[in-house]
Design a protein around this motif. Structure first.
Motif, PDB file in Angstrom:
ATOM      1  N   LEU A 110     -10.161 -11.922  56.888  1.00 46.45           N
ATOM      2  CA  LEU A 110     -11.600 -11.619  56.921  1.00 46.45           C
ATOM      3  C   LEU A 110     -11.854 -10.266  57.568  1.00 46.45           C
ATOM      4  O   LEU A 110     -12.660  -9.462  57.068  1.00 46.45           O
ATOM      5  CB  LEU A 110     -12.339 -12.719  57.691  1.00 46.45           C
ATOM      6  N   ARG A 111     -11.137  -9.981  58.672  1.00 42.09           N
ATOM      7  CA  ARG A 111     -11.295  -8.668  59.329  1.00 42.09           C
ATOM      8  C   ARG A 111     -10.878  -7.547  58.380  1.00 42.09           C
ATOM      9  O   ARG A 111     -11.540  -6.499  58.319  1.00 42.09           O
ATOM     10  CB  ARG A 111     -10.440  -8.603  60.599  1.00 42.09           C
ATOM     11  N   VAL A 112      -9.771  -7.765  57.648  1.00 45.59           N
ATOM     12  CA  VAL A 112      -9.320  -6.749  56.695  1.00 45.59           C
ATOM     13  C   VAL A 112     -10.403  -6.480  55.664  1.00 45.59           C
ATOM     14  O   VAL A 112     -10.740  -5.324  55.375  1.00 45.59           O
ATOM     15  CB  VAL A 112      -8.012  -7.200  55.997  1.00 45.59           C
ATOM     16  N   ARG A 113     -10.990  -7.548  55.105  1.00 44.93           N
ATOM     17  CA  ARG A 113     -12.031  -7.380  54.077  1.00 44.93           C
ATOM     18  C   ARG A 113     -13.267  -6.674  54.644  1.00 44.93           C
ATOM     19  O   ARG A 113     -13.880  -5.832  53.979  1.00 44.93           O
ATOM     20  CB  ARG A 113     -12.416  -8.739  53.491  1.00 44.93           C
ATOM     21  N   GLN A 114     -13.633  -7.023  55.861  1.00 45.65           N
ATOM     22  CA  GLN A 114     -14.798  -6.381  56.474  1.00 45.65           C
ATOM     23  C   GLN A 114     -14.545  -4.896  56.711  1.00 45.65           C
ATOM     24  O   GLN A 114     -15.425  -4.051  56.479  1.00 45.65           O
ATOM     25  CB  GLN A 114     -15.139  -7.083  57.799  1.00 45.65           C
ATOM     26  N   LEU A 115     -13.342  -4.555  57.157  1.00 47.43           N
ATOM     27  CA  LEU A 115     -13.006  -3.144  57.384  1.00 47.43           C
ATOM     28  C   LEU A 115     -12.921  -2.374  56.072  1.00 47.43           C
ATOM     29  O   LEU A 115     -13.336  -1.215  55.994  1.00 47.43           O
ATOM     30  CB  LEU A 115     -11.688  -3.042  58.159  1.00 47.43           C
ATOM     31  N   LEU A 116     -12.393  -3.007  55.028  1.00 49.74           N
ATOM     32  CA  LEU A 116     -12.349  -2.356  53.718  1.00 49.74           C
ATOM     33  C   LEU A 116     -13.760  -2.011  53.252  1.00 49.74           C
ATOM     34  O   LEU A 116     -14.015  -0.922  52.729  1.00 49.74           O
ATOM     35  CB  LEU A 116     -11.665  -3.257  52.689  1.00 49.74           C
ATOM     36  N   THR A 117     -14.691  -2.915  53.476  1.00 46.72           N
ATOM     37  CA  THR A 117     -16.092  -2.652  53.122  1.00 46.72           C
ATOM     38  C   THR A 117     -16.646  -1.506  53.969  1.00 46.72           C
ATOM     39  O   THR A 117     -17.326  -0.614  53.447  1.00 46.72           O
ATOM     40  CB  THR A 117     -16.943  -3.917  53.331  1.00 46.72           C
ATOM     41  N   GLY A 118     -16.343  -1.534  55.264  1.00 45.99           N
ATOM     42  CA  GLY A 118     -16.825  -0.473  56.150  1.00 45.99           C
ATOM     43  C   GLY A 118     -16.320   0.896  55.758  1.00 45.99           C
ATOM     44  O   GLY A 118     -17.044   1.902  55.874  1.00 45.99           O
ATOM     45  N   PHE A 119     -15.076   0.961  55.262  1.00 47.89           N
ATOM     46  CA  PHE A 119     -14.493   2.230  54.822  1.00 47.89           C
ATOM     47  C   PHE A 119     -14.777   2.520  53.335  1.00 47.89           C
ATOM     48  O   PHE A 119     -14.195   3.424  52.766  1.00 47.89           O
ATOM     49  CB  PHE A 119     -12.979   2.221  55.053  1.00 47.89           C
ATOM     50  N   GLN A 120     -15.663   1.714  52.745  1.00 48.85           N
ATOM     51  CA  GLN A 120     -16.103   1.920  51.358  1.00 48.85           C
ATOM     52  C   GLN A 120     -14.945   1.834  50.364  1.00 48.85           C
ATOM     53  O   GLN A 120     -14.906   2.545  49.369  1.00 48.85           O
ATOM     54  CB  GLN A 120     -16.859   3.245  51.220  1.00 48.85           C
ATOM     55  N   GLY A 133      -5.614  10.802  48.495  1.00 50.58           N
ATOM     56  CA  GLY A 133      -5.005  10.886  49.824  1.00 50.58           C
ATOM     57  C   GLY A 133      -5.915  10.340  50.910  1.00 50.58           C
ATOM     58  O   GLY A 133      -5.472   9.661  51.847  1.00 50.58           O
ATOM     59  N   GLY A 134      -7.219  10.617  50.796  1.00 51.59           N
ATOM     60  CA  GLY A 134      -8.173  10.109  51.785  1.00 51.59           C
ATOM     61  C   GLY A 134      -8.291   8.598  51.741  1.00 51.59           C
ATOM     62  O   GLY A 134      -8.444   7.936  52.774  1.00 51.59           O
ATOM     63  N   GLU A 135      -8.221   8.016  50.536  1.00 51.68           N
ATOM     64  CA  GLU A 135      -8.303   6.558  50.413  1.00 51.68           C
ATOM     65  C   GLU A 135      -7.052   5.899  50.986  1.00 51.68           C
ATOM     66  O   GLU A 135      -7.138   4.836  51.621  1.00 51.68           O
ATOM     67  CB  GLU A 135      -8.497   6.183  48.944  1.00 51.68           C
ATOM     68  N   VAL A 136      -5.880   6.505  50.779  1.00 49.75           N
ATOM     69  CA  VAL A 136      -4.645   5.974  51.374  1.00 49.75           C
ATOM     70  C   VAL A 136      -4.763   5.976  52.896  1.00 49.75           C
ATOM     71  O   VAL A 136      -4.352   5.012  53.564  1.00 49.75           O
ATOM     72  CB  VAL A 136      -3.422   6.796  50.917  1.00 49.75           C
ATOM     73  N   LYS A 137      -5.337   7.046  53.457  1.00 51.62           N
ATOM     74  CA  LYS A 137      -5.501   7.116  54.913  1.00 51.62           C
ATOM     75  C   LYS A 137      -6.420   5.998  55.400  1.00 51.62           C
ATOM     76  O   LYS A 137      -6.177   5.379  56.447  1.00 51.62           O
ATOM     77  CB  LYS A 137      -6.082   8.489  55.298  1.00 51.62           C
ATOM     78  N   ARG A 138      -7.455   5.689  54.624  1.00 49.59           N
ATOM     79  CA  ARG A 138      -8.365   4.608  55.014  1.00 49.59           C
ATOM     80  C   ARG A 138      -7.658   3.251  54.979  1.00 49.59           C
ATOM     81  O   ARG A 138      -7.899   2.397  55.844  1.00 49.59           O
ATOM     82  CB  ARG A 138      -9.589   4.591  54.087  1.00 49.59           C
ATOM     83  N   VAL A 139      -6.780   3.055  53.998  1.00 53.29           N
ATOM     84  CA  VAL A 139      -6.003   1.805  53.947  1.00 53.29           C
ATOM     85  C   VAL A 139      -5.128   1.682  55.196  1.00 53.29           C
ATOM     86  O   VAL A 139      -5.047   0.612  55.812  1.00 53.29           O
ATOM     87  CB  VAL A 139      -5.135   1.762  52.670  1.00 53.29           C
ATOM     88  N   ALA A 140      -4.483   2.778  55.584  1.00 57.27           N
ATOM     89  CA  ALA A 140      -3.638   2.761  56.786  1.00 57.27           C
ATOM     90  C   ALA A 140      -4.465   2.411  58.022  1.00 57.27           C
ATOM     91  O   ALA A 140      -4.018   1.659  58.900  1.00 57.27           O
ATOM     92  CB  ALA A 140      -2.973   4.127  56.969  1.00 57.27           C
TER      93      ALA A 140
END
Length: 593
Positions: A110-120, A133-140
Motif C-alpha cells: 500500500l505504501r508503494v502504491r501511495q508513493l507511486l501516485t505521489g511521484f505521478q 531516466g527521471g522516471e527510473v529515479k522516481r522508482v528507485a
C-alpha cells in the motif's frame, strides 16, 4: 537523543590522491544532513563506506545503533528492464518483505502504491524499459522510501527529477520522522529538508548547524580565521629563518628541536587556502550576435502517437534568458534538439513548420548525455590549454590523469569547459546542474549572469533558474507550450494562487446555488419537516464521520487484499463527497434555527 551513527578514523585514497584522511563524526537521531564538497572530493566514496558498499583504507570504526533500519540510494539504480514498475519494486524489496507477516506485506505494498501516485507514476504495470531516466529515479526513490527506514543515506536524490517530483520528495522528507545523510546540489531542496550542513574540504570534515546561508557565513568565517592564523605563522617563520641564517648554533645538533620546529612552520606557512573554485572570468565574451537568432513558425512534432509540439510559434531574441521547464517526458530535450538541428535524420518523428537560424549564430549545446570522451586520453590531451584547465580546477598534478580516473562531476566540468571555450553566442544548457557541486554552480551562475549572448536553460534547479532567467517556456504536455514572464518561483506562486482561486470559486458556486432560496425566506423559522431533516442530518454526519475514520484505519492497516483496497478507497471517496453535501445542507438549515 540517540546516537544513530559513530564514525572514527576512516580514510580513502585513490592512488596518490587522498580523498579524506582519518576523519570521524557523529550523527544523532533526527539529524538531516547535507554533505557538500567539490566534485572528486570523495562524497560518494564516503556514502558507500557508510552503506557497507566500500571499505575504509585505514580500518577505523563505523558503528550504527543496534537494530536501526538503513536504506541507501545510489546514483545508479539497477533494475530488470522487462519488469513492470510494481513488480520491480516488490522484487527488489524481497529481503525486507520476507521478514514480514502477511499484514505487514500488505501495508508495504500500500505504501508503494501511495508513493507511486505521489511521484505521478500512475501506471504500475508499465515496463521499466519504457521509462525515462527521471522516471527510473522516481522508482528507485519509491523503493527506498517505502521501507520506512530509520536512516536514509542518499546520493544526489534530485538528479534527473523534474520539479514536481523534487517538490513531492522535498515535502515528504521535510515531514518524515527520519534521520538523513545526503549529497545534494539543490540549494532550495537543501534548505527545505536539512537542518545541518557537513562539508568535506581538503580531506577534513566541518559541521554547521542550520541552513545553507548559515553554512556560507560560517564557512567564510572559518576560512578568514585560517588565513589569519597562516599570516601569524608566516611572521614567526620570518624570525626563525633569520635565526637559522645568522646563528652558528643552528648548524649544530644542540638546536635540533628548533630546526625541526622551523620545518614544521615552513610547511604550515606554505599552505594556501584556495577558496576560489571554478573561475570563468577570463573565458572571454560571446561571439558577435546578429539580430536573427532562431525563429519558429507553426512548428509541430509528433512521435508515435504523442504530440510534443503543437503549432509552436516563437522568435528568440538577442540576449534574452529563457528557462525551459515541464515534467519529465513533456518534450523539453526534444525541443532543444529541434532548435539546434541535432535531431537524427532517421528519427521516425514527424516534424512540420519552419525553424530558421541566424547566419551569425554560433551554438554552444551542453547536452544531458555529454560527449563521448576517449577514456584513455589524459585531461591535457582532451583540452590542450593548461591555463584554462587550471581555472577549471584541474591542477597541474591532474593533467596527466586519464579520463577514466575522473569522477562524474569532474567529467561534466571538463565537458562544460569544451563548450564555453568555443565562445558561443547562443548557449543552450540541458540540465547543467546534474553532477556539478554547489560551489561550482555558484560560480557558474556568476559567469552566466554576465554572459553577453542568448541563454536557454533546461533545468529542475529552482535556485539556478531564479538567478538566471527572465521568462519561462512551460511545457504543459500534449504539445502545449506557454510563455510566462518572470522567475520560476514567481511562476510557481502564480500557479498556486490560480489553484487556490479555482478551489475558492468552486466552493462559492457550491454554496451559492442552494443558499439563495434560504436567504429569501430567512425571516421564517424552520418547518416541522426541516427540523426533522436537521436532526437526521446530524445523525448522518456523525455516522459518516465514523465510517470515514474506520475506512482510513482499514486502508492504513495493511489487512486488505488488492480488491479490498480498491473498494475501500472508492467508498472513502463516496463518504467524503456525502459529508460535504450533508454538512453544507446542515449549515443552510442551522441558519434558520
Amino acid at each position: 537523543m540517540a546516537s544513530y551513527l559513530q564514525i572514527e578514523n576512516i580514510s580513502k585514497s585513490y592512488g596518490p590522491k587522498v580523498l579524506f584522511d582519518h576523519i570521524g563524526f557523529n550523527i544523532n537521531e533526527g539529524d538531516k544532513i547535507a554533505l557538500i564538497a567539490p566534485n572528486g572530493s570523495g562524497k560518494t566514496s564516503l556514502l558507500r563506506i557508510l552503506a557497507g558498499k566500500d571499505k575504509s583504507d585505514s580500518g577505523g570504526k563505523i558503528m550504527f545503533l543496534k537494530d536501526i533500519r538503513i536504506a541507501f540510494l545510489e546514483q545508479e539504480y539497477t533494475y530488470d528492464p522487462e519488469a513492470p514498475i510494481l513488480s520491480q519494486i516488490l522484487a527488489a524489496s524481497t529481503d525486507l518483505t520476507s521478514l514480514m507477516d502477511e499484514e505487514a506485506r500488505f501495508a508495504h505494498e500500500l505504501r508503494v502504491r501511495q508513493l507511486l501516485t505521489g511521484f505521478q507514476l500512475d501506471d504500475p504495470g508499465k515496463l521499466m524499459k519504457q521509462l525515462s531516466g527521471g522516471e527510473v529515479k522516481r522508482v528507485a526513490l519509491v523503493q527506498m522510501l517505502a521501507t520506512e527506514a530509520d536512516f536514509f543515506i542518499m546520493d544526489e536524490p534530485t538528479n534527473h527529477l523534474d520539479i514536481d517530483a523534487i517538490e513531492f520528495l522535498e515535502d515528504w522528507l521535510g515531514h518524515a520522522r527520519c534521520t538523513l545523510l545526503m549529497v545534494t546540489h539543490d540549494r532550495y531542496f537543501l534548505d527545505h529538508v536539512c537542518n545541518t550542513v557537513m562539508e568535506l574540504d581538503h580531506g577534513s570534515l566541518y559541521i554547521y548547524k542550520g541552513d545553507y546561508q548559515n553554512y556560507l557565513q560560517k564557512r567564510q568565517e572559518r576560512i578568514e580565521h585560517y588565513d589569519a592564523e597562516t599570516d601569524k605563522v608566516r611572521n614567526i617563520l620570518r624570525r626563525e629563518l633569520e635565526w637559522m641564517r645568522s646563528t652558528p648554533c643552528a648548524r649544530t645538533g644542540k638546536a635540533k628541536y628548533r630546526k625541526d620546529a622551523f620545518y614544521e612552520l615552513k610547511d604550515r606557512a606554505e599552505q594556501v587556502y584556495r577558496t576560489r573554485q571554478l573561475d570563468l572570468g577570463e573565458m572571454g565574451g560571446a561571439s558577435r550576435l546578429g539580430t536573427k537568432i532562431i525563429n519558429c513558425k507553426d512548428v509541430s512534432f509528433w512521435y508515435g502517437g504523442d504530440c510534443y509540439l503543437d503549432h509552436f510559434t516563437y522568435n528568440f531574441q538577442r540576449y534574452e534568458r529563457v528557462g525551459i521547464v515541464g515534467r519529465n517526458g513533456a518534450g523539453k530535450t526534444t525541443f532543444i534538439r529541434l532548435l539546434t538541428g541535432d535531431r537524427d535524420p532517421s528519427d521516425p518523428g514527424t516534424l512540420s513548420g519552419v525553424i530558421e537560424r541566424g547566419e551569425s549564430l554560433k551554438i554552444g549545446y551542453y547536452s544531458q548525455q555529454g560527449i563521448s570522451f576517449d577514456e584513455n586520453q589524459t585531461v591535457l590531451e582532451t583540452v590542450n590549454d593548461t591555463h584554462l584547465l587550471s581555472r577549471f580546477l584541474f591542477p597541474h598534478d591532474m593533467l596527466n590523469n586519464r579520463l577514466s580516473k575522473l569522477s562524474g562531476g569532474e567529467k561534466r566540468r571538463l565537458y562544460l569547459l569544451t563548450i564555453l571555450m568555443q565562445q558561443p553566442n547562443l548557449l543552450i544548457l540541458d540540465e547543467p546542474t546534474n553532477d556539478l557541486d554547489i560551489v561550482t554552480l555558484n560560480v557558474l551562475e556568476e559567469y552566466l549572469k554576465e554572459y553577453h549572448g542568448t541563454l536557454l536553460i533546461v533545468s529542475h534547479d529552482r535556485h539556478f533558474l531564479d538567478r538566471l532567467v527572465d521568462h519561462l517556456l512551460v511545457f504543459c504536455g500534449d504539445g502545449v507550450v506557454k510563455d510566462f514572464i518572470g522567475s520560476y518561483s514567481e511562476y510557481r506562486q502564480y500557479m498556486l494562487d490560480r489553484e487556490a482561486e479555482k478551489r475558492a470559486r468552486a466552493r462559492e458556486e457550491k454554496v451559492k446555488a442552494p443558499a439563495q432560496p434560504v436567504r429569501a425566506v430567512r425571516e421564517r423559522k424552520l418547518s416541522y419537516k426541516e427540523k426533522k431533516e436537521l436532526e437526521q442530518l446530524e445523525a448522518d454526519i456523525a455516522a459518516l464521520n465514523e465510517e470515514k475514520s474506520a475506512l482510513e484505519a482499514s486502508l492504513s492497516g495493511g489487512l486488505l487484499d488488492y480488491a479490498g483496497l480498491q473498494a475501500a478507497s472508492e467508498r472513502h471517496a463516496q463518504v467524503a463527497s456525502l459529508l460535504d453535501d450533508k454538512e453544507l445542507r446542515w449549515l443552510e438549515l442551522s441558519e434558520l434555527s
